[in-house]
Motif scaffolding. Sequence first.
Motif, PDB file in Angstrom:
ATOM      1  N   GLY A  11     -10.105   4.804   7.305  1.00  0.00           N
ATOM      2  CA  GLY A  11      -9.525   4.229   6.089  1.00  0.00           C
ATOM      3  C   GLY A  11      -8.017   4.185   6.147  1.00  0.00           C
ATOM      4  N   GLY A  13      -5.810   2.810   3.709  1.00  0.00           N
ATOM      5  CA  GLY A  13      -5.032   2.639   2.468  1.00  0.00           C
ATOM      6  C   GLY A  13      -3.885   3.641   2.496  1.00  0.00           C
ATOM      7  N   ILE A  15      -3.753   6.561   1.332  1.00  0.00           N
ATOM      8  CA  ILE A  15      -4.200   7.935   1.595  1.00  0.00           C
ATOM      9  C   ILE A  15      -4.394   8.147   3.100  1.00  0.00           C
ATOM     10  CG2 ILE A  15      -6.067   9.609   1.204  1.00  0.00           C
ATOM     11  CD1 ILE A  15      -4.347   9.159  -1.302  1.00  0.00           C
ATOM     12  N   ASP A  34      -9.574   1.025  10.451  1.00  0.00           N
ATOM     13  CA  ASP A  34      -9.709   0.290   9.181  1.00  0.00           C
ATOM     14  C   ASP A  34     -10.087  -1.152   9.513  1.00  0.00           C
ATOM     15  OD1 ASP A  34      -8.325   0.626   6.030  1.00  0.00           O
ATOM     16  OD2 ASP A  34      -8.967  -1.343   6.759  1.00  0.00           O
ATOM     17  N   ARG A  37      -9.719  -5.680   5.746  1.00  0.00           N
ATOM     18  CA  ARG A  37     -10.305  -6.848   5.070  1.00  0.00           C
ATOM     19  C   ARG A  37      -9.384  -7.376   3.976  1.00  0.00           C
ATOM     20  NH1 ARG A  37     -15.378  -3.016   4.188  1.00  0.00           N
ATOM     21  NH2 ARG A  37     -13.787  -2.208   2.779  1.00  0.00           N
ATOM     22  N   THR A  41      -7.343  -0.965  -2.298  1.00  0.00           N
ATOM     23  CA  THR A  41      -6.877  -0.771  -3.678  1.00  0.00           C
ATOM     24  C   THR A  41      -5.382  -0.460  -3.702  1.00  0.00           C
ATOM     25  OG1 THR A  41      -9.076   0.069  -4.122  1.00  0.00           O
ATOM     26  CG2 THR A  41      -7.420   0.481  -5.800  1.00  0.00           C
ATOM     27  N   ALA A  45      -2.527  -1.712  -6.771  1.00  0.00           N
ATOM     28  CA  ALA A  45      -2.037  -0.767  -7.798  1.00  0.00           C
ATOM     29  C   ALA A  45      -0.684  -1.136  -8.394  1.00  0.00           C
ATOM     30  CB  ALA A  45      -1.954   0.622  -7.171  1.00  0.00           C
ATOM     31  N   GLY A  47       1.702   1.266  -9.012  1.00  0.00           N
ATOM     32  CA  GLY A  47       2.721   2.122  -8.411  1.00  0.00           C
ATOM     33  C   GLY A  47       3.398   3.091  -9.369  1.00  0.00           C
ATOM     34  N   VAL A 178     -15.728   2.280  10.337  1.00  0.00           N
ATOM     35  CA  VAL A 178     -16.485   3.473  10.750  1.00  0.00           C
ATOM     36  C   VAL A 178     -17.865   3.401  10.106  1.00  0.00           C
ATOM     37  CG1 VAL A 178     -16.633   5.986  10.552  1.00  0.00           C
ATOM     38  CG2 VAL A 178     -14.442   4.902  11.099  1.00  0.00           C
ATOM     39  N   ALA A 208     -11.749   6.528   2.954  1.00  0.00           N
ATOM     40  CA  ALA A 208     -12.078   5.106   2.800  1.00  0.00           C
ATOM     41  C   ALA A 208     -12.166   4.688   1.335  1.00  0.00           C
ATOM     42  CB  ALA A 208     -13.370   4.787   3.546  1.00  0.00           C
ATOM     43  N   GLY A 209     -11.376   5.329   0.477  1.00  0.00           N
ATOM     44  CA  GLY A 209     -11.309   4.937  -0.929  1.00  0.00           C
ATOM     45  C   GLY A 209     -12.695   4.867  -1.550  1.00  0.00           C
ATOM     46  N   PRO A 317     -11.076   4.456  -6.714  1.00  0.00           N
ATOM     47  CA  PRO A 317     -12.143   5.378  -6.277  1.00  0.00           C
ATOM     48  C   PRO A 317     -12.347   6.480  -7.314  1.00  0.00           C
ATOM     49  CG  PRO A 317     -10.132   5.691  -4.971  1.00  0.00           C
ATOM     50  CD  PRO A 317      -9.803   4.674  -6.010  1.00  0.00           C
ATOM     51  N   GLY A 348      -3.867   7.524  -6.880  1.00  0.00           N
ATOM     52  CA  GLY A 348      -3.836   7.651  -5.419  1.00  0.00           C
ATOM     53  C   GLY A 348      -2.473   7.391  -4.805  1.00  0.00           C
TER      54      GLY A 348
HETATM   55  C1  LIG Z   1      -5.346  -1.927 -11.250  1.00  0.00           C
HETATM   56  C2  LIG Z   1      -5.010  -0.602 -10.592  1.00  0.00           C
HETATM   57  C3  LIG Z   1      -3.814   0.022 -10.893  1.00  0.00           C
HETATM   58  C4  LIG Z   1      -3.496   1.238 -10.296  1.00  0.00           C
HETATM   59  N1  LIG Z   1      -2.291   1.810 -10.581  1.00  0.00           N
HETATM   60  C5  LIG Z   1      -1.951   2.991 -10.004  1.00  0.00           C
HETATM   61  C6  LIG Z   1      -0.694   3.558 -10.272  1.00  0.00           C
HETATM   62  O1  LIG Z   1       0.099   3.009 -11.049  1.00  0.00           O
HETATM   63  N2  LIG Z   1      -0.385   4.751  -9.664  1.00  0.00           N
HETATM   64  C7  LIG Z   1      -1.239   5.373  -8.807  1.00  0.00           C
HETATM   65  O2  LIG Z   1      -0.892   6.440  -8.298  1.00  0.00           O
HETATM   66  N3  LIG Z   1      -2.446   4.830  -8.528  1.00  0.00           N
HETATM   67  C8  LIG Z   1      -2.819   3.661  -9.112  1.00  0.00           C
HETATM   68  N4  LIG Z   1      -4.045   3.106  -8.860  1.00  0.00           N
HETATM   69  C9  LIG Z   1      -4.995   3.876  -8.040  1.00  0.00           C
HETATM   70  C10 LIG Z   1      -4.694   3.736  -6.568  1.00  0.00           C
HETATM   71  O3  LIG Z   1      -4.527   2.374  -6.247  1.00  0.00           O
HETATM   72  C11 LIG Z   1      -5.818   4.329  -5.728  1.00  0.00           C
HETATM   73  O4  LIG Z   1      -6.138   5.628  -6.163  1.00  0.00           O
HETATM   74  C12 LIG Z   1      -5.395   4.391  -4.260  1.00  0.00           C
HETATM   75  O5  LIG Z   1      -4.948   3.125  -3.831  1.00  0.00           O
HETATM   76  C13 LIG Z   1      -6.536   4.851  -3.372  1.00  0.00           C
HETATM   77  O6  LIG Z   1      -6.061   4.775  -2.048  1.00  0.00           O
HETATM   78  P1  LIG Z   1      -7.075   4.918  -0.826  1.00  0.00           P
HETATM   79  O7  LIG Z   1      -6.255   4.874   0.392  1.00  0.00           O
HETATM   80  O8  LIG Z   1      -7.974   6.077  -1.063  1.00  0.00           O
HETATM   81  O9  LIG Z   1      -8.031   3.636  -0.974  1.00  0.00           O
HETATM   82  P2  LIG Z   1      -7.781   2.121  -0.544  1.00  0.00           P
HETATM   83  O10 LIG Z   1      -6.391   1.708  -0.761  1.00  0.00           O
HETATM   84  O11 LIG Z   1      -8.864   1.325  -1.210  1.00  0.00           O
HETATM   85  O12 LIG Z   1      -8.010   2.152   1.001  1.00  0.00           O
HETATM   86  C14 LIG Z   1      -9.286   2.377   1.539  1.00  0.00           C
HETATM   87  C15 LIG Z   1      -9.307   1.731   2.899  1.00  0.00           C
HETATM   88  O13 LIG Z   1     -10.525   2.111   3.546  1.00  0.00           O
HETATM   89  C16 LIG Z   1     -10.942   1.023   4.307  1.00  0.00           C
HETATM   90  N5  LIG Z   1     -12.365   1.208   4.592  1.00  0.00           N
HETATM   91  C17 LIG Z   1     -13.432   0.966   3.792  1.00  0.00           C
HETATM   92  N6  LIG Z   1     -14.567   1.290   4.421  1.00  0.00           N
HETATM   93  C18 LIG Z   1     -14.213   1.759   5.646  1.00  0.00           C
HETATM   94  C19 LIG Z   1     -14.943   2.257   6.747  1.00  0.00           C
HETATM   95  N7  LIG Z   1     -16.278   2.353   6.707  1.00  0.00           N
HETATM   96  N8  LIG Z   1     -14.262   2.610   7.861  1.00  0.00           N
HETATM   97  C20 LIG Z   1     -12.903   2.534   7.902  1.00  0.00           C
HETATM   98  N9  LIG Z   1     -12.161   2.090   6.875  1.00  0.00           N
HETATM   99  C21 LIG Z   1     -12.810   1.704   5.762  1.00  0.00           C
HETATM  100  C22 LIG Z   1     -10.631  -0.194   3.470  1.00  0.00           C
HETATM  101  O14 LIG Z   1     -10.542  -1.347   4.283  1.00  0.00           O
HETATM  102  C23 LIG Z   1      -9.300   0.208   2.857  1.00  0.00           C
HETATM  103  O15 LIG Z   1      -8.210  -0.275   3.622  1.00  0.00           O
HETATM  104  C24 LIG Z   1      -4.384   1.865  -9.404  1.00  0.00           C
HETATM  105  C25 LIG Z   1      -5.577   1.222  -9.076  1.00  0.00           C
HETATM  106  C26 LIG Z   1      -5.890  -0.004  -9.663  1.00  0.00           C
HETATM  107  C27 LIG Z   1      -7.160  -0.711  -9.282  1.00  0.00           C
END
Ligand SMILES: Cc1cc2nc3c(=O)[nH]c(=O)nc-3n(C[C@H](O)[C@H](O)[C@H](O)COP(=O)(O)OP(=O)(O)OC[C@H]3O[C@@H](n4cnc5c(N)ncnc54)[C@H](O)[C@@H]3O)c2cc1C
Length: 387
Positions: A11, A13, A15, A34, A37, A41, A45, A47, A178, A208-209, A317, A348
């Motif tokens: 993943g 993102g 994180i 990753d 695609r 998320t 966001a 931010g 993965v 992976a969010g 997530p 996140g």
């Molecule tokens: C409208 C909105 C507003 C938000 N505003 C805020 C904010 O103001 N402040 C804040 O702190 N947070 C905010 N958030 C929350 C924040 O965006 C998320 O908590 C954060 O982006 C999660 O990050 P992540 O890396 O876990 O997930 P993601 O950014 O979703 O990344 C997950 C990654 O995993 C990959 N993946 C999926 N399946 C697999 C697999 N099987 N193998 C390998 N890779 C895989 C995907 O391609 C993706 O790139 C907001 C969210 C939304 C929807």
Amino acid sequence: MAVTADVVVAGGGVIGTAIAWRAAAAGLEVVLVDPERGDATSLVAAGMLAPASEALFGEGALLRINLLALARFGSFAAELEEVTGRRAGLRREGTLAVAYDPGDYAALMRLTAFRRSAGLDAEELDSRACRKLESFLTPDVHGGVLFAGDWSVDNRRYAAALREAAAVAGVRMVRDRVTEVLIRDGRARGVAVADGETIGSAQVVVAAGCWSGEVGGLPAGLRDVVRPVKGQLLRLRHPEGMPPVLAHTMRATVRGADVYLVPRADGEVVVGATSEERGPDRTVTAGAVHDLLHDAMSVLPVTSELILAETCAGLRPGTPDNGPVVGGFGAGSGHGGLLLATGHYRNGILMSPVTADAIVACLTGQPPAAEWAPFTPERFVSGADAR
Ligand SMILES: Cc1cc2nc3c(=O)[nH]c(=O)nc-3n(C[C@H](O)[C@H](O)[C@H](O)COP(=O)(O)OP(=O)(O)OC[C@H]3O[C@@H](n4cnc5c(N)ncnc54)[C@H](O)[C@@H]3O)c2cc1C
């Protein structure tokens, strides 16, 4: 097994990429997988780095981790900017929360009393004082509260800088998905990816969010823990030559509905967001665009003059207790070397630096900060499930 590393991160993102960067900076050999695609998320966001104006009743442990996260964000972003030469778009002006009518104001005051009781800074302002801070605010606003300690970051610039920092630190990026964490003799041995290859490693981090539960090999209790919570959001832009219409992040309650506006240094204003239980749906609806713009214009009428540059939807997530799922499993759990960094729901972006710190601590045999204790994956796994 063609490729091997110390750690595979599933993943990319904010994180997973923050973890990959810090793990590589700590001397570990890291592969980041990753599928790229374009649906992360992290790129949707708003931010906001806003523990104070986001603190809710009953979320004390979450508030403590969010405050730790904000305290860490500045030094983390400074190092990121230094390593990459890129700006992350950090802003420290604070959040102005405004209430449109007396009912909205009463609700804001109840939340403010709770936030103060938790030790957070909150300055009550009448309508005139609010307009001194934000001159384009409608005089109809009943009153507000300034949460001066909140920040924001341009999450897209931040995500791009993280990716570059990871590359500079030597992280190997693999564009794939993965499918499974390979577990043998009670320990993670690497991952299988969709193209049929395997990558060997002594430790695996699933980051992976909202898709984390789709990765095979997790203990049973964790497969359904993370769910997608849809959020629709708009990006507006100032027309050429128009001065900024907003200095602070603004949160408004308009007849019971919440909206926020987050200004960026480059003239973008992010307006969000819906919160919908619709599974993996990422469509943008006319109703959501209407409601967000209507509520934004109710408090900041000049919003109508900005350019509607983008509409988008992302999947937060979410978890059953709204808390993140960060860490590994105890000795004898049957999942040695497997770590999770997911479930960051609404925060996140804010939590990415401290999540990276916690996971790198686990990877290198150190204890993570005490604030993480309520958020281990083990809280969702019964003894029988773990095996
Ligand atoms: C409208 C909105 C507003 C938000 N505003 C805020 C904010 O103001 N402040 C804040 O702190 N947070 C905010 N958030 C929350 C924040 O965006 C998320 O908590 C954060 O982006 C999660 O990050 P992540 O890396 O876990 O997930 P993601 O950014 O979703 O990344 C997950 C990654 O995993 C990959 N993946 C999926 N399946 C697999 C697999 N099987 N193998 C390998 N890779 C895989 C995907 O391609 C993706 O790139 C907001 C969210 C939304 C929807």
